[in-house]
Design an enzyme around this catalytic site. Structure first.
Site, PDB file in Angstrom:
ATOM      1  N   LYS A 210       0.838  -1.203   0.000  1.00 50.62           N
ATOM      2  CA  LYS A 210       0.000   0.000   0.000  1.00 50.62           C
ATOM      3  C   LYS A 210       0.868   1.246   0.000  1.00 50.62           C
ATOM      4  CE  LYS A 210      -1.541   1.544   4.216  1.00 50.62           C
ATOM      5  NZ  LYS A 210      -1.211   2.935   4.446  1.00 50.62           N
ATOM      6  N   ASN A 211       1.896   1.239   0.858  1.00 51.80           N
ATOM      7  CA  ASN A 211       2.691   2.464   1.011  1.00 51.80           C
ATOM      8  C   ASN A 211       3.650   2.685  -0.151  1.00 51.80           C
ATOM      9  OD1 ASN A 211       1.306   3.060   3.277  1.00 51.80           O
ATOM     10  ND2 ASN A 211       2.904   2.416   4.715  1.00 51.80           N
TER      11      ASN A 211
ATOM     12  N   CYS B 152      -4.593   7.815   9.583  1.00 49.80           N
ATOM     13  CA  CYS B 152      -4.659   7.298  10.949  1.00 49.80           C
ATOM     14  C   CYS B 152      -4.264   8.384  11.943  1.00 49.80           C
ATOM     15  CB  CYS B 152      -3.711   6.104  11.111  1.00 49.80           C
ATOM     16  SG  CYS B 152      -4.337   4.580  10.401  1.00 49.80           S
TER      17      CYS B 152
ATOM     18  N   ARG C 105       1.131  14.866  12.719  1.00 52.16           N
ATOM     19  CA  ARG C 105       1.842  14.398  11.516  1.00 52.16           C
ATOM     20  C   ARG C 105       2.103  15.601  10.605  1.00 52.16           C
ATOM     21  NH1 ARG C 105      -0.838   8.792   9.511  1.00 52.16           N
ATOM     22  NH2 ARG C 105       1.126   8.640   8.366  1.00 52.16           N
TER      23      ARG C 105
ATOM     24  N   ASP D  87       5.156   0.465  11.885  1.00 52.49           N
ATOM     25  CA  ASP D  87       3.876  -0.188  11.578  1.00 52.49           C
ATOM     26  C   ASP D  87       3.780  -1.581  12.184  1.00 52.49           C
ATOM     27  OD1 ASP D  87       2.734   1.672   9.226  1.00 52.49           O
ATOM     28  OD2 ASP D  87       4.889   1.474   9.066  1.00 52.49           O
TER      29      ASP D  87
ATOM     30  N   ARG E  91      -8.312  -0.289   5.204  1.00 51.87           N
ATOM     31  CA  ARG E  91      -7.466   0.725   4.569  1.00 51.87           C
ATOM     32  C   ARG E  91      -6.090   0.145   4.209  1.00 51.87           C
ATOM     33  NH1 ARG E  91      -6.506   4.845   7.974  1.00 51.87           N
ATOM     34  NH2 ARG E  91      -4.979   5.328   6.401  1.00 51.87           N
TER      35      ARG E  91
END
Ligand code: EPU
Length: 419
Positions: free
Chosen positions: A22-23, A118, A123, A308, A402
């Site tokens: 995903k990232n 999230c 951030r 993560d 997600r």
């Protein structure tokens, strides 16, 4: 998949293949805006953030569609693109920040309502903005949006990131390919997703050297073509499957994923007492007896222990003998899942303003009603419920979708009772 029903206590066995990361694919979809020919990304999972990215691309005027597991984007003339990102997509995901650089380069101006994602604590995006400013962009911040403009082309620069932000490194890599002259990024993040972005840009004709090290050099000003590109496998999904074996017991093989992508996590599992068999592009995690705690984990940038995976490691340690600590140096609120751990009967304490979780391993956990607080915390609660006796209900599971196409389905194929 808003509520997941889990009946714990069944050991797992079988083989899984993670989709692409995903990232990696989310910033790559944004980078495809820079290309003057179609791009195709393969093995892309069906995630809500991918759907949001496709909607965002279409909303700014680009072409984007999915066919099976392949996502295709195609170029449009500058005059049909808009630099205004709609609030619906900006607010739905953190990755909307990756559209700043491509839209600035293509449209000359970009307006991004503040990005969502999230809630892991503050951030900021100051490094993205400082780097773009060093390339000649003008940044205006208001209470609810970021606006950036350029007069003429961006220019190459020698820029030192004040910390190795993954997102800022990606933003500046994309911008540097379009800037006039050379750019040197110092103190860059070294994650596999950075290497992937560099590989993609190179496949499209850019000149990028040093990705995967703290100093990246980009020769700017080249027109980018398109590419058919297979993004790197999802190392966090792979770590989740490995952690599932460690939590529930049994043996799980992860294939089409080099174990080196998650070495720090596999070493942690080994130290806890799991057996790990490593191949070139696959590995097997076997857990037969009670695990050992007594670990002190500290997260950091690649190749250190990934932030993560911190909640996943916590789930593994809940029933391991002894006391362990996990300290997250990147995000302030990684351990919002601790409330759910407590409901399952675990003995955990959050300290240092949210940055540190202490886990004192208990012998058994019991089923409970749980709420997923965020993506990885939700996945960690699902894994913890696998080793709890009895039934659990995990609410707000939309957070999990997600980052995972179908985590309950994946675990079900390994023999877990969850749906
Ligand atoms: N930071 C700043 N200023 C900036 C940018 C970052 O202070 O301009 C700080 C952040 O506040 C944080 C630290 O730097 O404390 C690291 O942030 P980084 O920019 O590296 O992370 P990110 O790009 O926001 C990506 C992933 C995260 C993953 C981190 C670290 C995406 C969409 N997100 O976030 O993944 O945890 O890198 O590897 O790529 C997730 O998948 O759930 C997730 C949160």
């Amino acid at each position: 998949m808003q509520t997941i029903h889990i009946t714990g206590g069944r050991p797992l066995s079988g083989t899984l293949r993670p989709a692409c990361a995903k990232n990696s694919v989310l910033p790559l979809l944004a980078a495809s805006l820079l290309c003057r020919a179609p791009c195709a990304f393969t093995h892309v999972p069906r995630l809500s953030d991918v759907d949001t990215s496709l909607a965002l691309l279409r909303a700014v005027g680009a072409g984007a569609m999915r066919q099976g597991t392949t996502v295709t984007t195609w170029p449009v003339p500058d005059c049909t693109l808009t630099g205004a990102v709609p609030p619906a997509q900006a607010g739905a995901m953190r990755s909307s920040v990756f559209y700043l650089a491509p839209l600035l380069c293509r449209c000359g101006t970009v307006r991004l309502p503040l990005p969502g994602g999230c809630r892991l604590g503050p951030r900021p995006v100051d490094i993205h903005l400082a780097g773009l400013t060093a390339m000649g962009a003008q940044v205006e911040l208001s209470a609810d949006a970021i606006r950036i403009t350029r007069n003429g082309w961006l220019h190459g620069t020698d820029f030192t990131l004040r910390l190795p932000s993954v997102g800022a490194t990606l933003t500046l890599l994309m911008a540097a390919t379009q800037a006039a002259g050379d750019t040197v990024l110092r103190g860059a993040a070294c994650e596999p997703e950075i290497v992937d972005m560099a590989r993609f840009l190179q496949a499209c004709g850019a000149s990028v050297t040093g990705a995967g090290t703290p100093v990246i050099t980009v020769r700017g000003g080249r027109e980018l073509s398109g590419a058919v590109f297979a993004p790197v496998p999802d190392r966090i999904a792979a770590a989740t499957y490995a952690a599932a074996a460690a939590c529930a017991g049994g043996a799980v093989t992860v294939e089409h994923c080099p174990p080196a992508l998650l070495d720090s996590f596999l070493v942690f599992l080994e130290r806890s007492g799991c057996d790990i068999q490593r191949g070139r592009t696959r590995f097997t995690v076997t857990r037969q007896r009670r695990l050992q705690g007594g670990q002190e984990l500290v997260t950091g940038g690649w190749p250190a222990f990934a932030t993560d995976t911190a909640p996943l490691a916590a789930a593994v340690l809940l029933t391991a003998a002894g006391e362990s600590t996990i300290r997250d140096t990147l995000f302030q609120s990684r351990f919002a899942c601790a409330e759910g751990f407590a409901a399952l009967g675990a003995d955990t304490a959050v300290g240092e303003g949210g940055r540190c979780l202490t886990v004192r391993g208990v012998e058994t956990l019991h089923g409970a009603r749980l709420h997923a607080p965020d993506l990885r915390g939700g996945a960690a609660l699902l894994l913890a419920a696998l080793c709890a006796g009895g039934e659990s209900l995990l609410y707000d599971a939309g957070h999990i979708s997600r980052g995972y196409e179908d985590l309950p389905g994946d675990l079900h194929t390994l023999g877990a009772l969850c749906r």
